[in-house]
Design a protein around this motif. Sequence first.
Motif, short mmCIF file in Angstrom:
data_model
loop_
_atom_site.label_atom_id
_atom_site.label_comp_id
_atom_site.label_asym_id
_atom_site.label_seq_id
_atom_site.Cartn_x
_atom_site.Cartn_y
_atom_site.Cartn_z
N UNK A 135 14.53 -29.39 45.25
CA UNK A 135 13.58 -30.45 45.54
C UNK A 135 13.10 -30.30 46.99
N UNK A 136 11.80 -30.32 47.18
CA UNK A 136 11.22 -30.14 48.51
C UNK A 136 11.16 -31.48 49.24
N UNK A 137 11.47 -31.44 50.51
CA UNK A 137 11.46 -32.63 51.35
C UNK A 137 10.02 -32.97 51.73
N UNK A 138 9.49 -34.11 51.26
CA UNK A 138 8.10 -34.48 51.52
C UNK A 138 7.86 -35.10 52.89
N UNK A 139 8.89 -35.32 53.65
CA UNK A 139 8.78 -36.05 54.90
C UNK A 139 7.79 -35.42 55.88
N UNK A 140 7.91 -34.14 56.13
CA UNK A 140 7.10 -33.50 57.18
C UNK A 140 5.60 -33.60 56.89
N UNK A 141 5.21 -33.42 55.65
CA UNK A 141 3.78 -33.50 55.31
C UNK A 141 3.25 -34.91 55.54
N UNK A 186 14.77 -42.40 51.54
CA UNK A 186 15.62 -42.86 50.44
C UNK A 186 15.90 -41.74 49.45
N UNK A 187 14.89 -40.91 49.19
CA UNK A 187 15.08 -39.77 48.28
C UNK A 187 16.12 -38.82 48.85
N UNK A 188 16.02 -38.56 50.14
CA UNK A 188 16.98 -37.66 50.79
C UNK A 188 18.39 -38.25 50.70
N UNK A 189 18.51 -39.53 51.00
CA UNK A 189 19.83 -40.17 50.97
C UNK A 189 20.43 -40.20 49.56
N UNK A 190 19.57 -40.34 48.57
CA UNK A 190 20.04 -40.38 47.18
C UNK A 190 20.39 -38.99 46.64
N UNK A 191 19.91 -37.96 47.32
CA UNK A 191 20.12 -36.58 46.86
C UNK A 191 20.64 -35.71 48.00
N UNK A 251 21.06 -30.78 51.95
CA UNK A 251 22.20 -30.53 52.83
C UNK A 251 21.78 -30.11 54.24
N UNK A 252 20.60 -29.52 54.34
CA UNK A 252 20.12 -29.04 55.64
C UNK A 252 19.73 -30.19 56.58
N UNK A 253 19.61 -31.41 56.05
CA UNK A 253 19.25 -32.55 56.90
C UNK A 253 20.52 -33.26 57.36
N UNK A 254 20.73 -33.22 58.65
CA UNK A 254 21.90 -33.87 59.21
C UNK A 254 21.65 -35.37 59.38
#
Length: 115
Positions: A1-7, A61-66, A71-74
Amino acid sequence: MQDPYEAVKEEVVNSVNKLEALYQKWKSTEDPTQLVRHHSKLLDSVRNIEGDLNDLGDAIKVVLANRRKFENLTDSMIDARRQFIDNTRGRIRQIKEEINNPQNSKSQAAMSSPK
Protein backbone atom coordinates in the motif's frame (compact mmCIF):
# COMPACT_ATOMS: atom_id res chain seq x y z
CA MET A 1 0.00 0.00 0.00
CA GLN A 2 1.42 3.37 -1.02
CA ASP A 3 1.51 6.20 1.49
CA PRO A 4 -0.69 9.02 0.09
CA TYR A 5 0.53 11.62 2.58
CA GLU A 6 3.31 13.24 0.55
CA ALA A 7 1.17 13.89 -2.53
CA VAL A 8 -1.60 15.48 -0.50
CA LYS A 9 0.86 17.47 1.62
CA GLU A 10 2.41 18.93 -1.53
CA GLU A 11 -1.05 20.04 -2.69
CA VAL A 12 -1.70 21.64 0.70
CA VAL A 13 1.61 23.51 0.71
CA ASN A 14 0.93 24.88 -2.79
CA SER A 15 -2.63 25.83 -1.86
CA VAL A 16 -1.53 27.56 1.33
CA ASN A 17 1.09 29.55 -0.58
CA LYS A 18 -1.57 30.71 -3.03
CA LEU A 19 -3.94 31.47 -0.15
CA GLU A 20 -1.30 33.59 1.59
CA ALA A 21 -0.72 35.60 -1.61
CA LEU A 22 -4.44 36.15 -2.10
CA TYR A 23 -4.81 37.05 1.58
CA GLN A 24 -2.13 39.74 1.20
CA LYS A 25 -3.96 41.12 -1.85
CA TRP A 26 -7.21 41.14 0.13
CA LYS A 27 -5.56 43.01 2.99
CA SER A 28 -4.16 45.69 0.67
CA THR A 29 -7.24 46.09 -1.54
CA GLU A 30 -9.39 49.19 -1.21
CA ASP A 31 -11.70 48.60 -4.19
CA PRO A 32 -15.03 47.15 -2.93
CA THR A 33 -15.49 45.03 -6.06
CA GLN A 34 -12.05 43.50 -5.65
CA LEU A 35 -12.71 42.96 -1.94
CA VAL A 36 -15.78 40.89 -2.72
CA ARG A 37 -13.95 38.88 -5.37
CA HIS A 38 -10.94 38.24 -3.13
CA HIS A 39 -13.17 37.43 -0.15
CA SER A 40 -15.06 34.81 -2.14
CA LYS A 41 -11.84 33.27 -3.46
CA LEU A 42 -10.35 33.23 0.03
CA LEU A 43 -13.35 31.38 1.43
CA ASP A 44 -13.22 28.84 -1.41
CA SER A 45 -9.50 28.30 -0.86
CA VAL A 46 -9.95 27.89 2.88
CA ARG A 47 -12.66 25.26 2.35
CA ASN A 48 -10.48 23.36 -0.13
CA ILE A 49 -7.46 23.41 2.17
CA GLU A 50 -9.57 22.28 5.12
CA GLY A 51 -10.73 19.33 3.01
CA ASP A 52 -7.15 18.49 2.08
CA LEU A 53 -6.11 18.68 5.74
CA ASN A 54 -8.90 16.24 6.58
CA ASP A 55 -7.53 13.96 3.85
CA LEU A 56 -4.07 14.19 5.43
CA GLY A 57 -5.56 13.28 8.79
CA ASP A 58 -7.24 10.30 7.15
CA ALA A 59 -3.91 9.30 5.60
CA ILE A 60 -2.35 9.24 9.08
CA LYS A 61 -5.21 7.04 10.27
CA VAL A 62 -4.52 4.64 7.39
CA VAL A 63 -0.86 4.47 8.39
CA LEU A 64 -1.72 3.87 12.04
CA ALA A 65 -4.22 1.15 11.13
CA ASN A 66 -1.67 -0.58 8.88
CA ARG A 67 1.62 -0.15 10.74
CA ARG A 68 3.10 -3.32 9.23
CA LYS A 69 2.57 -1.98 5.74
CA PHE A 70 4.16 1.33 6.72
CA GLU A 71 7.06 0.07 8.81
CA ASN A 72 9.30 2.71 7.26
CA LEU A 73 7.33 5.47 9.04
CA THR A 74 8.62 6.04 12.52
CA ASP A 75 6.59 7.50 15.35
CA SER A 76 8.54 10.74 15.03
CA MET A 77 7.66 10.95 11.32
CA ILE A 78 3.99 10.45 12.15
CA ASP A 79 4.24 13.11 14.87
CA ALA A 80 5.84 15.50 12.36
CA ARG A 81 2.92 14.90 10.01
CA ARG A 82 0.43 15.63 12.76
CA GLN A 83 2.36 18.77 13.64
CA PHE A 84 2.24 19.94 10.02
CA ILE A 85 -1.53 19.42 9.97
CA ASP A 86 -1.99 21.22 13.30
CA ASN A 87 0.22 24.16 12.29
CA THR A 88 -1.48 24.51 8.92
CA ARG A 89 -4.94 24.31 10.50
CA GLY A 90 -3.90 27.04 12.92
CA ARG A 91 -2.79 29.35 10.11
CA ILE A 92 -5.94 28.66 8.10
CA ARG A 93 -8.04 29.37 11.19
CA GLN A 94 -6.29 32.75 11.63
CA ILE A 95 -6.98 33.77 8.06
CA LYS A 96 -10.55 32.51 8.22
CA GLU A 97 -11.23 34.43 11.43
CA GLU A 98 -9.87 37.66 9.98
CA ILE A 99 -11.76 37.46 6.71
CA ASN A 100 -14.99 36.55 8.51
CA ASN A 101 -14.59 39.00 11.40
CA PRO A 102 -17.47 41.48 11.24
CA GLN A 103 -15.32 43.96 13.18
CA ASN A 104 -12.98 44.09 10.19
CA SER A 105 -14.15 46.80 7.81
CA LYS A 106 -12.92 44.85 4.77
CA SER A 107 -14.94 41.83 5.84
CA GLN A 108 -18.01 43.97 6.36
CA ALA A 109 -17.64 45.47 2.90
CA ALA A 110 -17.13 42.09 1.27
CA MET A 111 -20.05 40.44 3.07
CA SER A 112 -22.49 43.26 2.54
CA SER A 113 -21.74 43.94 -1.13
CA PRO A 114 -23.92 42.23 -3.74
CA LYS A 115 -22.18 39.33 -5.44
